[in-house]
Design a protein around this motif. Sequence first.
Motif, PDB file in Angstrom:
ATOM      1  N   VAL A   1     -65.696 -41.511 -20.325  1.00  0.00           N
ATOM      2  CA  VAL A   1     -65.226 -41.648 -18.943  1.00  0.00           C
ATOM      3  C   VAL A   1     -64.600 -43.036 -18.840  1.00  0.00           C
ATOM      4  CG1 VAL A   1     -65.899 -41.737 -16.511  1.00  0.00           C
ATOM      5  CG2 VAL A   1     -67.071 -40.139 -18.077  1.00  0.00           C
ATOM      6  N   PHE A   2     -63.462 -43.117 -18.183  1.00  0.00           N
ATOM      7  CA  PHE A   2     -62.744 -44.382 -18.046  1.00  0.00           C
ATOM      8  C   PHE A   2     -62.655 -44.760 -16.572  1.00  0.00           C
ATOM      9  CE2 PHE A   2     -61.286 -42.208 -21.815  1.00  0.00           C
ATOM     10  CZ  PHE A   2     -61.389 -43.192 -22.789  1.00  0.00           C
ATOM     11  N   ALA A   3     -63.262 -45.874 -16.200  1.00  0.00           N
ATOM     12  CA  ALA A   3     -63.204 -46.373 -14.828  1.00  0.00           C
ATOM     13  C   ALA A   3     -61.947 -47.249 -14.710  1.00  0.00           C
ATOM     14  CB  ALA A   3     -64.471 -47.144 -14.487  1.00  0.00           C
ATOM     15  N   GLU A   4     -60.847 -46.659 -14.309  1.00  0.00           N
ATOM     16  CA  GLU A   4     -59.530 -47.293 -14.347  1.00  0.00           C
ATOM     17  C   GLU A   4     -59.473 -48.629 -13.629  1.00  0.00           C
ATOM     18  OE1 GLU A   4     -55.706 -48.578 -12.983  1.00  0.00           O
ATOM     19  OE2 GLU A   4     -57.231 -47.699 -11.652  1.00  0.00           O
ATOM     20  N   ASP A   5     -60.162 -48.762 -12.519  1.00  0.00           N
ATOM     21  CA  ASP A   5     -60.102 -49.995 -11.731  1.00  0.00           C
ATOM     22  C   ASP A   5     -60.954 -51.123 -12.309  1.00  0.00           C
ATOM     23  OD1 ASP A   5     -62.223 -48.231 -10.914  1.00  0.00           O
ATOM     24  OD2 ASP A   5     -62.575 -49.521  -9.194  1.00  0.00           O
ATOM     25  N   THR A   6     -61.610 -50.871 -13.434  1.00  0.00           N
ATOM     26  CA  THR A   6     -62.374 -51.917 -14.108  1.00  0.00           C
ATOM     27  C   THR A   6     -61.656 -52.384 -15.373  1.00  0.00           C
ATOM     28  OG1 THR A   6     -63.703 -50.396 -15.462  1.00  0.00           O
ATOM     29  CG2 THR A   6     -64.552 -50.966 -13.256  1.00  0.00           C
ATOM     30  N   MET A   7     -60.326 -52.189 -15.398  1.00  0.00           N
ATOM     31  CA  MET A   7     -59.527 -52.542 -16.570  1.00  0.00           C
ATOM     32  C   MET A   7     -58.217 -53.200 -16.166  1.00  0.00           C
ATOM     33  SD  MET A   7     -59.688 -49.053 -18.766  1.00  0.00           S
ATOM     34  CE  MET A   7     -61.041 -47.939 -18.482  1.00  0.00           C
ATOM     35  N   ALA A   8     -57.665 -53.972 -17.092  1.00  0.00           N
ATOM     36  CA  ALA A   8     -56.324 -54.544 -16.948  1.00  0.00           C
ATOM     37  C   ALA A   8     -55.799 -54.855 -18.341  1.00  0.00           C
ATOM     38  CB  ALA A   8     -56.340 -55.809 -16.088  1.00  0.00           C
ATOM     39  N   ALA A   9     -54.474 -55.053 -18.407  1.00  0.00           N
ATOM     40  CA  ALA A   9     -53.816 -55.364 -19.677  1.00  0.00           C
ATOM     41  C   ALA A   9     -52.845 -56.519 -19.448  1.00  0.00           C
ATOM     42  CB  ALA A   9     -53.083 -54.129 -20.200  1.00  0.00           C
ATOM     43  N   PHE A  10     -52.087 -56.863 -20.480  1.00  0.00           N
ATOM     44  CA  PHE A  10     -51.125 -57.962 -20.357  1.00  0.00           C
ATOM     45  C   PHE A  10     -49.898 -57.575 -19.548  1.00  0.00           C
ATOM     46  CE2 PHE A  10     -53.633 -58.889 -24.161  1.00  0.00           C
ATOM     47  CZ  PHE A  10     -54.212 -60.064 -23.731  1.00  0.00           C
ATOM     48  N   THR A  11     -49.599 -56.266 -19.507  1.00  0.00           N
ATOM     49  CA  THR A  11     -48.527 -55.765 -18.640  1.00  0.00           C
ATOM     50  C   THR A  11     -49.005 -54.484 -17.964  1.00  0.00           C
ATOM     51  OG1 THR A  11     -47.464 -54.321 -20.275  1.00  0.00           O
ATOM     52  CG2 THR A  11     -46.751 -56.658 -20.237  1.00  0.00           C
TER      53      THR A  11
END
Length: 173
Positions: free
Chosen positions: A136-146
């Motif tokens: 399961v991926f909690a999208e709002d708990t992630m970020a990237a360089f772009t």
Amino acid sequence: MTAAPVLDPQRTALLLVDLMDRVVALPLEPRKGTEVLAAAEELATTFRRAGALVVLVRVERPAVAEQPPGSGLVPGLCRDGDLEVVKRTLGAFQGTGLDERLRERGITTLVFGGIATNLGVESTARAAADLGYDLVFAEDTMAAFTAAEHEASVRLDFPRLGTVTRSTDVSFA
């Protein structure tokens, strides 16, 4: 995004990747590292209250005498009962004993968050999928360089590996 499955707290772990001061401070998209951290901390609180395992992964550079400043987990993130894993590769499974530690606890489902979406998180998730975990991926708990890198992972890759949802939609039976 889809609705998150209702999770069994005894068989589920939250796996947060590289929430270290020096990483959280980087220029990230589509949200700032501090926003990722806040959402991840809230989700970790939900897991702890349910009695579910929280795994905090951080990276150390191999073959250096001293790690760069800010290489520890963000202060206050790790709590009693959490599992801290130190990786020396992009993903958290290679050479860390993570799979064995999860299996001895009966964990079958992993919920992911962290920085960077398309690097440490995705690399760890791909290995977890290969090992047979439900993801399961909690999208709002992630970020990237772009934003494009983040979006490619959450819109193209992660749906092929598991369920993409928001942290507020994660719940326990």
